[in-house]
Write an enzyme that holds these catalytic residues in place. Sequence first.
Site, mmCIF file in Angstrom:
data_model
loop_
_atom_site.group_PDB
_atom_site.id
_atom_site.type_symbol
_atom_site.label_atom_id
_atom_site.label_comp_id
_atom_site.label_asym_id
_atom_site.label_seq_id
_atom_site.Cartn_x
_atom_site.Cartn_y
_atom_site.Cartn_z
ATOM 1 N N LYS A 45 0.829 -1.205 0.000
ATOM 2 C CA LYS A 45 0.000 0.000 0.000
ATOM 3 C C LYS A 45 0.866 1.259 0.000
ATOM 4 C CE LYS A 45 -3.663 -0.067 2.513
ATOM 5 N NZ LYS A 45 -4.533 -0.149 3.664
ATOM 6 N N ARG A 115 -2.822 3.130 8.984
ATOM 7 C CA ARG A 115 -3.256 1.867 8.371
ATOM 8 C C ARG A 115 -2.092 0.907 8.225
ATOM 9 N NH1 ARG A 115 -8.036 2.812 4.961
ATOM 10 N NH2 ARG A 115 -8.422 5.040 4.857
ATOM 11 N N GLY A 124 -8.074 -6.890 5.359
ATOM 12 C CA GLY A 124 -8.798 -6.882 6.636
ATOM 13 C C GLY A 124 -8.158 -7.701 7.741
ATOM 14 N N MET A 126 -5.243 -7.144 9.294
ATOM 15 C CA MET A 126 -4.542 -6.365 10.321
ATOM 16 C C MET A 126 -5.370 -5.116 10.623
ATOM 17 S SD MET A 126 -0.614 -6.844 9.254
ATOM 18 C CE MET A 126 -0.841 -6.401 7.575
ATOM 19 N N ARG A 359 -3.619 -1.345 -6.095
ATOM 20 C CA ARG A 359 -2.844 -2.591 -5.972
ATOM 21 C C ARG A 359 -3.304 -3.529 -7.077
ATOM 22 N NH1 ARG A 359 -6.001 -4.654 -0.514
ATOM 23 N NH2 ARG A 359 -8.029 -4.356 -1.405
ATOM 24 N N HIS A 482 -15.797 -8.501 2.394
ATOM 25 C CA HIS A 482 -14.750 -9.407 2.864
ATOM 26 C C HIS A 482 -14.979 -10.818 2.331
ATOM 27 C CE1 HIS A 482 -13.181 -12.277 5.855
ATOM 28 N NE2 HIS A 482 -12.126 -11.497 5.763
ATOM 29 N N ARG A 590 -3.182 -48.715 -18.485
ATOM 30 C CA ARG A 590 -3.063 -49.821 -17.519
ATOM 31 C C ARG A 590 -4.007 -50.928 -17.987
ATOM 32 N NH1 ARG A 590 -2.819 -45.141 -13.720
ATOM 33 N NH2 ARG A 590 -1.042 -45.399 -12.323
ATOM 34 N N ARG A 646 0.885 -50.688 -21.173
ATOM 35 C CA ARG A 646 1.634 -51.429 -20.158
ATOM 36 C C ARG A 646 1.005 -52.804 -19.970
ATOM 37 N NH1 ARG A 646 1.676 -49.695 -14.096
ATOM 38 N NH2 ARG A 646 -0.452 -50.500 -14.204
ATOM 39 N N GLU A 789 10.717 -48.420 -11.793
ATOM 40 C CA GLU A 789 9.847 -48.323 -10.611
ATOM 41 C C GLU A 789 10.510 -48.809 -9.338
ATOM 42 O OE1 GLU A 789 5.427 -48.959 -11.652
ATOM 43 O OE2 GLU A 789 6.487 -50.506 -12.781
ATOM 44 N N SER A 808 9.973 -45.191 -18.766
ATOM 45 C CA SER A 808 8.964 -44.312 -18.186
ATOM 46 C C SER A 808 9.050 -44.484 -16.666
ATOM 47 C CB SER A 808 7.574 -44.684 -18.688
ATOM 48 O OG SER A 808 6.622 -43.863 -18.059
ATOM 49 N N THR A 811 6.668 -43.310 -10.893
ATOM 50 C CA THR A 811 7.116 -42.706 -9.624
ATOM 51 C C THR A 811 6.203 -43.035 -8.446
ATOM 52 O OG1 THR A 811 6.116 -40.695 -10.491
ATOM 53 C CG2 THR A 811 8.522 -40.818 -10.515
ATOM 54 N N ASN A 812 5.024 -43.609 -8.721
ATOM 55 C CA ASN A 812 4.219 -44.070 -7.577
ATOM 56 C C ASN A 812 4.969 -45.213 -6.895
ATOM 57 O OD1 ASN A 812 2.298 -42.331 -8.590
ATOM 58 N ND2 ASN A 812 1.201 -43.941 -9.692
ATOM 59 N N ASP A 813 5.355 -46.192 -7.718
ATOM 60 C CA ASP A 813 6.095 -47.313 -7.149
ATOM 61 C C ASP A 813 7.515 -46.909 -6.778
ATOM 62 O OD1 ASP A 813 4.603 -49.713 -6.812
ATOM 63 O OD2 ASP A 813 4.239 -49.688 -8.969
ATOM 64 N N CYS A 876 5.133 -41.442 -15.721
ATOM 65 C CA CYS A 876 3.688 -41.692 -15.770
ATOM 66 C C CYS A 876 3.085 -41.887 -14.391
ATOM 67 C CB CYS A 876 3.369 -42.856 -16.689
ATOM 68 S SG CYS A 876 4.091 -44.395 -16.129
ATOM 69 N N TYR A 896 8.830 -36.216 -21.841
ATOM 70 C CA TYR A 896 7.412 -35.894 -21.641
ATOM 71 C C TYR A 896 6.973 -36.250 -20.234
ATOM 72 C CZ TYR A 896 6.594 -40.901 -22.076
ATOM 73 O OH TYR A 896 6.618 -42.254 -21.854
HETATM 74 C C1 PEP Z 1 3.678 -46.012 -10.987
HETATM 75 O O1 PEP Z 1 4.034 -46.889 -10.210
HETATM 76 O O2 PEP Z 1 4.077 -44.844 -10.903
HETATM 77 C C2 PEP Z 1 2.727 -46.332 -12.061
HETATM 78 C C3 PEP Z 1 2.401 -45.426 -12.962
HETATM 79 O O3 PEP Z 1 2.155 -47.561 -12.044
HETATM 80 P P1 PEP Z 1 0.947 -47.973 -11.086
HETATM 81 O O4 PEP Z 1 0.471 -46.751 -10.393
HETATM 82 O O5 PEP Z 1 -0.062 -48.612 -11.939
HETATM 83 O O6 PEP Z 1 1.637 -48.940 -10.161
HETATM 84 MG MG MG Z 2 3.678 -48.943 -10.789
#
Ligand code: PEP
Ligand code: MG
Length: 923
Positions: A45, A115, A124, A126, A359, A482, A590, A646, A789, A808, A811-813, A876, A896
Amino acid sequence: MRKRKAVLRRAVVRCAKHVYLFDEVRLAERAAGSWEGVRALLGGKGANLAEMARLKLPVPAGFVVTTEACNAFLAAGGRFPPGMWEQVLDAVARTERATGKKLGDPADPLLVSCRSGAKFSMPGMMDTVLNIGMNDAVAAGLVRLTGDERFVYDAYRRLVQMYGRVVLGVPDEPFEQVLAKHRKLHGVANDADLPAEDLRSITGEFKRVVAEHAQRPFPEEPIEQLRLATMAVFKSWNGKRAFDYRKAAGIPHDLGTAVNIVAMVFGNLGQDSGTGVATTRDVTTGANEMEGDFLINAQGEDVVAGTRTSLRIQELKRLMPRINRELRAIARALERHYREVQDIEFTIERGKLWMLQTRDAKRTAQAAIRIAVELARGKLITRAEAVKRVSPDHVDYFLHPQFDPAARRKAKDEGALIATGLNVSPGAAIGRIALDADTAERWALEEKQRVILVRPETKPDDVHGMLAAQGVVTSRGGRTSHAALVARQFGKPAVVGAMSLEIDLDARRLRTASGRVLKEGDWLSIDGTTGEVFAGEMKTVVPDVADAHLLELLRWADGIRTLGVWANADYPRDAERARRFGAEGIGLCRTEHMFFETERLPTVQAMILAQDERERAGHLARLLPMQRADFTGLFKAMAGLPVTIRLIDPPLHEFLPSHDDLQKAVVELETRIRLGDGDPATLGKELQAKRRVLDAVEALREQNPMLGLRGVRLGIHMPELVRMQVRAIFEAACGCAKSGVKVKPKIMIPLAATSSELRVERDLLEEEARAVMKEQGVRVPYQFGTMIEVPRAAIVADRIAEYAEFFSFGTNDLTQTTFGISRDDAETGFLSEYLRKGILLRNPFATLDQSGVGYLMELGVRLGRERRKGLEVGICGEHGGDPASIAFCHRIGLDYVSCSPFRVPVARLAAAHAALGEVRDLR
Ligand code: PEP
Ligand code: MG
C-alpha cells in the site's frame, strides 16, 4: 506542542531511516535496490501510494513507517527502534506543512489515518485506525469550521470505537448496543440517519465504554493517539487472524507490516462527497469494463463492510460526470503504468477526487486467463508474461465441477432455488449448512463433512471456516465485501448479498422469502457463477476446456514448453478427452483395468483358476478379442500419436474375491450343511466351488503382494497371459494400419529390476509380435520399453537400456520402493503425522521427492542415455500432473510427462512455466 518541538530538536539524524514521505519514493528505491525491495520495505500500500504521488496523481499527503521498523519493534518486545518516533514526528510536521493544517489545532485541525500495509495484501487481517487527531476541542473547532456537527461527531465516535477495539481490545458488542439503542429511539435502520446530537452523546457513551472495558481513558492528546495506534498496527502483524491468513496464503511470517499515516480526506461531507472501490476491469469475468461500488456521503469502511447497499460504479457517470471522467483516466493510466489490472480505492471530498490506494487486483481464474490474454493482445505485456501470470490452479478451475444443467432446471422447477445473490466467486459447491466458522471447521476437519458456511456477513475472524468450507453464502455485502474478496482468492465458490435469506443464528436456521425453513446441517447447493442458492444436493458436471481465452493461452504455452505432455488413459473415451485437452500421446494404458470390467471378470477369474494350460488357453482366447477391441479404440482415438500400453501389472489375487469373504462363505456353507438348512446337493456344490477359489487365493497369497508376483515377474511366470496381450496389441495395430489408421504402439514392461528379466520377457514378446505381423502381412513401427519403478532399475539403467527402447518413470512405485513406505497405507497412517510434525515437508506421493527419488531419476536418465543415445524418457506416476514435479522433470531432461486427462491442460501450462524458469521454490 512545546514538548513535541523539544523531541524533534533532539532527533538523531544518524540512526536508520524508518520513515519515508510519499514524495521520497526515490530514496526508498535507493535504499531497497528494486521495486520489489520498495514493496518489501514500504509494504504494497505504502509503495503504491508513493508511486501514485510520483505519477502526480491526487494522493493525500502522508508517510510510511517501514516494515523494518515493525520487525525491530516486535523483536524488541514492543519498543520502537531508536530514532523512529522522532522521524515520525518530523514527518507529521512536514505533512502539516503540506496540508496547511495542524494535528490537534482546533482552528484548522489535521486528522490522519493509521493503516497497516504488508508487502502482500492481506485484506482486513490487520488493523487500521481512522480520524486520529480528534478530541473535544478539535471536534468543537471542526464544527465551527465545517458547520457540520453530524459529520464531526460521526468521525469522532468512529475514532473512539476503532481506537477502543484496535488499541485497547474492547469488543464490538458494547459499542453496537449503544448504537442500537439510539437507532431504536429514533426508529431508524442506519447509523447514517441518526441526528447530530445523538452522535455527540454516542461519542461520550463510547468513551465510557472504553474506560469501563479497558480500565483507562480514551487519550485526548492526538500525538499519543498516533503513537498507540502505530504500536497496535505493528502488533496486529502477529494477531491470530493475520497469522492464520499468512499460513493459508503461503506468506512468510517474517515480513512485518508497514504503517501508512495519511492525511484524512472525507467522503461523508455531503452530496458532493463519496467513496468507493473499483477494479480497472471486471475481475469476475475478466471483461474490459471497470467494476466497483461507491456510496455518496459515506466513509470507506461503509463500502467494504457492505452495511449500506452501494451503487454500481457505472452510476458515477450520471451522478458525478466530471469525477467519473477523471477516475477512468486515472484507472487507465494506472493499468498502463503497472501493466496489470488494478484494484483502487478513492474518496471524493467536496467535489475533489483523492486516490487512497491501488494494488494488483485479485481475480477469479476465469478473469485471470482472460485478462492475461487481453493484456498481451493489447501489447501491454508479452505472451510469455501472460503465460507466467496464469497459475496452474487457474487452469484447474476449468476442470472443476459445475452444476449439471438438467439438474439445475429440475431443481428450479421443483422450487429448490431459495435465493439469489451476487455471483462473486465462480464454481459449484455442495455441503451442509454451517452457521458459524468454528462449526464449519469442526464438521469439515473432524467429521470429514462437506459444509457451506452461511453467515449474515463474514469478518476476518471467519477465515478458518471459509477455508474449511466448500463454499460461502452471506445475506449481506457486495462484490468487494470481505466474503467476496477472500472467497475469490482461495477459489471458493461464493454467493454474497443473498438478502432474501433471513439467518437466525440463535435458532440455528434460515428462512427463505417464501417462508421455507432450512436447519443448520441441511444440504445446500450454491453456484458462485450465477449467484444462485439451492436447497438440497444437486448433481455436478465437469466443464469442458472450451473457453476461448484459455485455449489461446494454452496455445501460447505450447509454443514455449519443450516438455511433451501425454496422458494416462485406459479407454478410448479417456484417450479422446485427453486429445481434446491437448495430449500428445498416451504415456500409460493400464491394461489390467480392462480386466476388472464386470462382464470380463468371470473370464479373467476362470483363466486364473484354470486347472491346466489347455483350459487357461481357452479363457485367454475369449479375452483376446476384447483386448483387441480395446486397443483398436485407443489407436483410432490417438490417430498416429504414440500409445504406450503397459502389460498386466498387479498380483493375480487382486482379480479374485477377498480371502476373508471366501473363508466366511465356506464356514457358513459348512454350518448350513451340518444343520440341514437347504438342499444338501446344491449346498455341497456351492461349497466345492468356494473351496476351489479359496484354495487358489491361498496359493496366490503373499505377505507383501506389492513386492511379490507382479509386473514383469508375473509376465515371466505366466507367459501365455502377456503373450495374449501382445497378440491383441499387434492384431489391433495391424488391423488399424490396414484400414489406413496410423499406429505407434509402445509396449511397456512394468517393474523390471534387472536387465535379464527384460531380455527374457522381450524375446518372448517380440517373437509373438513378429508372428502376428507376419500372419497379418503388415509391419507396424513399434518399441519395447520399461518402467523404472524400483531403485535398482535406476542404478543399473545403462544395462536396462540395452533391452529397453524407452523408459517411463513409475514414480508411484519408485517413491514407495525408495522410501520403503507402502503407497496404499501411507496417506492414512504415519505419513500424515510426519507432515503435521514437519518431519516431511510435503507428501512425496503428491510432489516428487527431488533429493531422493529425483536423484534416482536423474541417475537413470544419465545412465540410460549413455547406453542408448537419444533414449526417450517420460514419467507416468501421479507426479506427472503436479506442477512442481513437472518443473523438476523439465530440469532433468525428460521428454514428456504423462498425467490424467483432466490434468493435461494444467501440465501444458506448468511445462511452459518450467521452460520460462518460473519454478516454485521447493525448499
Ligand atoms: C507407478 O508406479 O508410478 C505407475 C504409474 O504404475 P501404477 O500406479 O499402476 O503402479
Ligand atoms: Mg507402478
